[in-house]
Design a protein around this motif. Structure first.
Motif, PDB file in Angstrom:
ATOM      1  N   VAL A   1      50.139  12.153  76.936  1.00  0.00           N
ATOM      2  CA  VAL A   1      49.371  12.131  78.181  1.00  0.00           C
ATOM      3  C   VAL A   1      47.873  12.126  77.897  1.00  0.00           C
ATOM      4  O   VAL A   1      47.115  11.350  78.486  1.00  0.00           O
ATOM      5  CB  VAL A   1      49.753  13.329  79.072  1.00  0.00           C
ATOM      6  N   ALA A   2      47.429  12.991  76.983  1.00  0.00           N
ATOM      7  CA  ALA A   2      45.997  13.023  76.650  1.00  0.00           C
ATOM      8  C   ALA A   2      45.557  11.704  76.029  1.00  0.00           C
ATOM      9  O   ALA A   2      44.483  11.168  76.358  1.00  0.00           O
ATOM     10  CB  ALA A   2      45.721  14.180  75.687  1.00  0.00           C
ATOM     11  N   PHE A   3      46.390  11.148  75.148  1.00  0.00           N
ATOM     12  CA  PHE A   3      46.087   9.850  74.540  1.00  0.00           C
ATOM     13  C   PHE A   3      45.994   8.761  75.614  1.00  0.00           C
ATOM     14  O   PHE A   3      45.055   7.962  75.635  1.00  0.00           O
ATOM     15  CB  PHE A   3      47.176   9.496  73.529  1.00  0.00           C
ATOM     16  N   GLY A   4      46.984   8.733  76.526  1.00  0.00           N
ATOM     17  CA  GLY A   4      46.996   7.716  77.565  1.00  0.00           C
ATOM     18  C   GLY A   4      45.826   7.824  78.516  1.00  0.00           C
ATOM     19  O   GLY A   4      45.271   6.813  78.967  1.00  0.00           O
ATOM     20  N   LEU A   5      45.414   9.050  78.832  1.00  0.00           N
ATOM     21  CA  LEU A   5      44.275   9.242  79.729  1.00  0.00           C
ATOM     22  C   LEU A   5      43.004   8.646  79.129  1.00  0.00           C
ATOM     23  O   LEU A   5      42.273   7.897  79.788  1.00  0.00           O
ATOM     24  CB  LEU A   5      44.089  10.737  79.998  1.00  0.00           C
ATOM     25  N   ALA A   6      42.737   8.964  77.868  1.00  0.00           N
ATOM     26  CA  ALA A   6      41.529   8.452  77.220  1.00  0.00           C
ATOM     27  C   ALA A   6      41.626   6.948  76.985  1.00  0.00           C
ATOM     28  O   ALA A   6      40.657   6.207  77.213  1.00  0.00           O
ATOM     29  CB  ALA A   6      41.307   9.181  75.895  1.00  0.00           C
TER      30      ALA A   6
ATOM     31  N   TYR B   1      38.665  11.110  62.925  1.00  0.00           N
ATOM     32  CA  TYR B   1      39.362  11.713  61.779  1.00  0.00           C
ATOM     33  C   TYR B   1      39.208  13.231  61.699  1.00  0.00           C
ATOM     34  O   TYR B   1      40.195  13.936  61.406  1.00  0.00           O
ATOM     35  CB  TYR B   1      38.900  11.071  60.470  1.00  0.00           C
ATOM     36  N   PRO B   2      38.002  13.797  61.923  1.00  0.00           N
ATOM     37  CA  PRO B   2      37.909  15.267  61.864  1.00  0.00           C
ATOM     38  C   PRO B   2      38.850  15.975  62.826  1.00  0.00           C
ATOM     39  O   PRO B   2      39.360  17.069  62.529  1.00  0.00           O
ATOM     40  CB  PRO B   2      36.439  15.541  62.222  1.00  0.00           C
ATOM     41  N   TRP B   3      39.115  15.363  63.982  1.00  0.00           N
ATOM     42  CA  TRP B   3      40.035  15.969  64.947  1.00  0.00           C
ATOM     43  C   TRP B   3      41.475  15.884  64.444  1.00  0.00           C
ATOM     44  O   TRP B   3      42.284  16.777  64.710  1.00  0.00           O
ATOM     45  CB  TRP B   3      39.912  15.285  66.304  1.00  0.00           C
ATOM     46  N   LEU B   4      41.798  14.801  63.709  1.00  0.00           N
ATOM     47  CA  LEU B   4      43.147  14.677  63.137  1.00  0.00           C
ATOM     48  C   LEU B   4      43.424  15.807  62.146  1.00  0.00           C
ATOM     49  O   LEU B   4      44.530  16.359  62.100  1.00  0.00           O
ATOM     50  CB  LEU B   4      43.313  13.318  62.448  1.00  0.00           C
ATOM     51  N   ARG B   5      42.437  16.180  61.370  1.00  0.00           N
ATOM     52  CA  ARG B   5      42.632  17.229  60.364  1.00  0.00           C
ATOM     53  C   ARG B   5      42.961  18.570  61.013  1.00  0.00           C
ATOM     54  O   ARG B   5      43.576  19.429  60.376  1.00  0.00           O
ATOM     55  CB  ARG B   5      41.372  17.356  59.507  1.00  0.00           C
ATOM     56  N   GLN B   6      42.559  18.758  62.271  1.00  0.00           N
ATOM     57  CA  GLN B   6      42.819  20.026  62.950  1.00  0.00           C
ATOM     58  C   GLN B   6      44.159  20.064  63.682  1.00  0.00           C
ATOM     59  O   GLN B   6      44.540  21.103  64.218  1.00  0.00           O
ATOM     60  CB  GLN B   6      41.696  20.314  63.953  1.00  0.00           C
ATOM     61  N   VAL B   7      44.857  18.918  63.716  1.00  0.00           N
ATOM     62  CA  VAL B   7      46.131  18.863  64.441  1.00  0.00           C
ATOM     63  C   VAL B   7      47.155  19.766  63.748  1.00  0.00           C
ATOM     64  O   VAL B   7      47.388  19.634  62.537  1.00  0.00           O
ATOM     65  CB  VAL B   7      46.664  17.418  64.513  1.00  0.00           C
ATOM     66  N   PRO B   8      47.785  20.698  64.479  1.00  0.00           N
ATOM     67  CA  PRO B   8      48.830  21.533  63.866  1.00  0.00           C
ATOM     68  C   PRO B   8      50.072  20.698  63.602  1.00  0.00           C
ATOM     69  O   PRO B   8      50.449  19.834  64.397  1.00  0.00           O
ATOM     70  CB  PRO B   8      49.092  22.599  64.937  1.00  0.00           C
ATOM     71  N   ALA B   9      50.685  20.940  62.467  1.00  0.00           N
ATOM     72  CA  ALA B   9      51.863  20.162  62.090  1.00  0.00           C
ATOM     73  C   ALA B   9      52.741  21.002  61.182  1.00  0.00           C
ATOM     74  O   ALA B   9      52.279  21.972  60.577  1.00  0.00           O
ATOM     75  CB  ALA B   9      51.439  18.870  61.390  1.00  0.00           C
ATOM     76  N   PRO B  10      54.034  20.640  61.075  1.00  0.00           N
ATOM     77  CA  PRO B  10      54.898  21.339  60.126  1.00  0.00           C
ATOM     78  C   PRO B  10      54.319  21.266  58.718  1.00  0.00           C
ATOM     79  O   PRO B  10      53.542  20.363  58.408  1.00  0.00           O
ATOM     80  CB  PRO B  10      56.223  20.561  60.227  1.00  0.00           C
TER      81      PRO B  10
ATOM     82  N   LEU C   1      45.708  19.633  69.565  1.00  0.00           N
ATOM     83  CA  LEU C   1      46.398  18.351  69.661  1.00  0.00           C
ATOM     84  C   LEU C   1      45.777  17.491  70.758  1.00  0.00           C
ATOM     85  O   LEU C   1      45.600  16.279  70.589  1.00  0.00           O
ATOM     86  CB  LEU C   1      47.880  18.598  69.937  1.00  0.00           C
ATOM     87  N   VAL C   2      45.424  18.104  71.888  1.00  0.00           N
ATOM     88  CA  VAL C   2      44.809  17.377  72.995  1.00  0.00           C
ATOM     89  C   VAL C   2      43.466  16.793  72.579  1.00  0.00           C
ATOM     90  O   VAL C   2      43.142  15.635  72.909  1.00  0.00           O
ATOM     91  CB  VAL C   2      44.640  18.305  74.218  1.00  0.00           C
ATOM     92  N   ARG C   3      42.659  17.566  71.866  1.00  0.00           N
ATOM     93  CA  ARG C   3      41.334  17.077  71.474  1.00  0.00           C
ATOM     94  C   ARG C   3      41.442  15.842  70.577  1.00  0.00           C
ATOM     95  O   ARG C   3      40.698  14.874  70.736  1.00  0.00           O
ATOM     96  CB  ARG C   3      40.556  18.195  70.772  1.00  0.00           C
ATOM     97  N   PHE C   4      42.389  15.886  69.633  1.00  0.00           N
ATOM     98  CA  PHE C   4      42.566  14.698  68.798  1.00  0.00           C
ATOM     99  C   PHE C   4      43.076  13.513  69.624  1.00  0.00           C
ATOM    100  O   PHE C   4      42.598  12.381  69.465  1.00  0.00           O
ATOM    101  CB  PHE C   4      43.556  14.970  67.660  1.00  0.00           C
ATOM    102  N   ALA C   5      44.037  13.763  70.509  1.00  0.00           N
ATOM    103  CA  ALA C   5      44.601  12.677  71.318  1.00  0.00           C
ATOM    104  C   ALA C   5      43.532  12.012  72.175  1.00  0.00           C
ATOM    105  O   ALA C   5      43.523  10.784  72.336  1.00  0.00           O
ATOM    106  CB  ALA C   5      45.726  13.216  72.194  1.00  0.00           C
ATOM    107  N   LEU C   6      42.615  12.799  72.730  1.00  0.00           N
ATOM    108  CA  LEU C   6      41.544  12.217  73.545  1.00  0.00           C
ATOM    109  C   LEU C   6      40.617  11.344  72.700  1.00  0.00           C
ATOM    110  O   LEU C   6      40.259  10.229  73.089  1.00  0.00           O
ATOM    111  CB  LEU C   6      40.744  13.334  74.219  1.00  0.00           C
ATOM    112  N   ALA C   7      40.232  11.847  71.525  1.00  0.00           N
ATOM    113  CA  ALA C   7      39.332  11.083  70.660  1.00  0.00           C
ATOM    114  C   ALA C   7      40.002   9.811  70.146  1.00  0.00           C
ATOM    115  O   ALA C   7      39.412   8.717  70.169  1.00  0.00           O
ATOM    116  CB  ALA C   7      38.877  11.953  69.484  1.00  0.00           C
TER     117      ALA C   7
END
Length: 462
Positions: A383-388, A428-437, A253-259
């Motif tokens: 937080v990761a999104f805001g930092l990037a 987008y590739p990072w979004l595909r890896q985001v864990p979700a229900p 989730l952090v990796r996607f938020a940063l990108a």
């Protein structure tokens, strides 16, 4: 009927009661206040005060950098009541934005821009705390079965209020500046008007608090349910003011938020500066376009929530992601074809941003457990999104200064939006890896929606 009797009215917690939820009034007042004291309005005021590329970059970066306060949000909610944190945050936001408006009106020489930016920083700090605490309070004040529908309806009410007030305010602002009122005074007074509307949030907050307490007294759900970011159940609580990722799923989730944060922040607020400074668009028109973006949330907001409840949030996140990624393309079209493309861009952004916010809430905010645990995954993402996103505008400011000095503003802004477009699609590739229900893929959801739309058209034509 007196105010005390209204606030003390017994609350019946049923699925049907979502139709009269106090969260809708909170959304109306919050959206109305923020469409006046918006980032676009602060950018317009900064330009009137003599700010340049770096001032606009700072205005773009500060709201995202303020999200770092979300690191302490779970601990704050563990020590203090959610509604108490929200009330304190509202006053921080009001005081900060009022100080910024005051510096914009008075203009005390060399202190004008520093004072304006300090006030703005205080305001967005309160805004970040408010948004973090309300993410928990809204989930505490509704049921898991109706959370998606409730979030969608709340978004529609807020969007309608923002649209109506934004249209009226844009006409009033343009008229005021045409009548000879200095631009810095007119824009600062609009921000002060937003602060005034923000005072009304205290009324629905009291009812939200009462509803959340009633819900808590009847909540018998387990506190340690597994989630996509904590598949083994809730982690052992840590008494710490810093919330850090603790599972491999949270690091994804952090990796996607940063990108995604870097891609979004790279061109944020610079578009308004381009429109006002180089395309001849008035600040009132920008406010109107911002209102259209807020009003765009009305279009399909109910469908976003219903589809999320039925198919899950992950696939819908992909659909909203595609729409948001196209945003720099509309700015390029406005530069090289016609400014009318801004209308398309703002409207599409509003529709997709509404869906993004709804699906992110459904995917990351838990609907059971203590308030501090409900928003833990949301905090990690935010937080990761805001930092990037806080770092990116400063780099884009450097880009604009260098390219503008050598090749002119057109080349500078073209380079900015082309890079911004590439960065968004690269996330987008990072979004595909985001864990979700468990959720259906975006392509499947799109096919279902298009099939339903075709069926409805044929039915009406028959």
């Amino acid at each position: 009927m007196c105010l005390t009797r209204i606030l003390d009215r017994p609350i019946v917690v049923t699925v049907e009661s979502v139709e009269k939820h106090p969260g809708y009034a909170e959304a109306i007042f919050c959206s109305g206040a923020r469409v006046l004291a918006s980032g676009a309005m602060f950018a317009g005021l900064a330009l009137a005060l003599g700010g340049g590329h770096f001032t606009i970059a700072t205005i773009a970066a500060l709201p995202y950098a303020a999200r770092l306060m979300h690191l302490a949000m779970p601990e704050l909610l563990r020590r203090y009541r959610t509604d108490g944190v929200a009330r304190a945050a509202t006053w921080l936001e009001r005081v900060g934005f009022f100080v910024a408006a005051l510096f914009g009106i008075v203009r005390p020489g060399a202190l004008t821009l520093p004072g304006f930016l300090v006030g703005f920083a205080i305001g967005v700090l309160g805004q970040a705390l408010y948004d973090g605490s309300m993410a928990s309070l809204h989930s505490e004040a509704t049921t898991p079965d109706t959370y998606g529908r409730y979030t969608a309806i709340k978004s529609r009410w807020g969007s309608a209020a923002g649209l109506a007030l934004g249209i009226l305010a844009s006409v009033a602002l343009d008229a005021t500046e045409r009548w000879g009122v200095p631009a810095h005074i007119a824009r600062a007074l609009a921000i002060a008007g937003g602060v005034g509307i923000h005072l009304l949030i205290a009324l629905p907050l009291a009812r939200l608090r009462a509803r959340a307490r009633t819900m808590a007294s009847s909540d018998d759900s387990p506190l340690s349910l597994p989630t996509p970011t904590t598949p083994n159940g809730a982690q052992t609580p840590q008494r710490s003011w810093l919330v850090l990722p603790r599972t491999p799923e949270q690091w994804k989730l952090v990796r996607f938020a940063l990108a995604w944060g870097f891609a979004i922040g790279f061109s944020t607020r610079q578009g308004e500066a381009l429109a006002i400074g180089h395309l001849g668009v008035s600040v009132g028109t920008i406010m109107l376009l911002s209102a259209i973006a807020v009003g765009g949330g009305i279009v399909g907001a109910k469908s976003w929530g219903q589809l999320g409840d039925r198919f899950g949030g992950k696939g819908l996140m992909s659909i909203a992601f595609a729409g948001l990624s196209l945003d720099p393309l509309w700015w390029l079209a406005a530069m090289f074809v016609h400014p009318a493309f801004l209308f398309i861009g703002y409207l599409l952004y509003g529709v997709c941003n509404s869906g993004w916010n709804i699906t992110v809430s459904m995917t990351l905010v838990r609907t059971a457990g203590a308030g501090s645990e409900r928003i833990r995954a949301y905090v990690v993402y935010s937080v990761a999104f805001g930092l990037a996103a806080g770092i990116a505008p400063m780099l884009s400011g450097v880009l604009l200064n260098v390219v503008d000095a050598r090749y002119g503003p057109t080349a500078a802004y073209a380079a900015l939006f082309i890079i911004g477009l590439a960065l968004r699609f690269a996330a987008y590739p990072w979004l595909r890896q985001v864990p979700a229900p468990q959720a259906e893929r975006g392509g499947y959801v799109s096919a279902v929606v298009l099939r339903a739309m075709r069926w409805r058209v044929r039915r009406k034509a028959a």
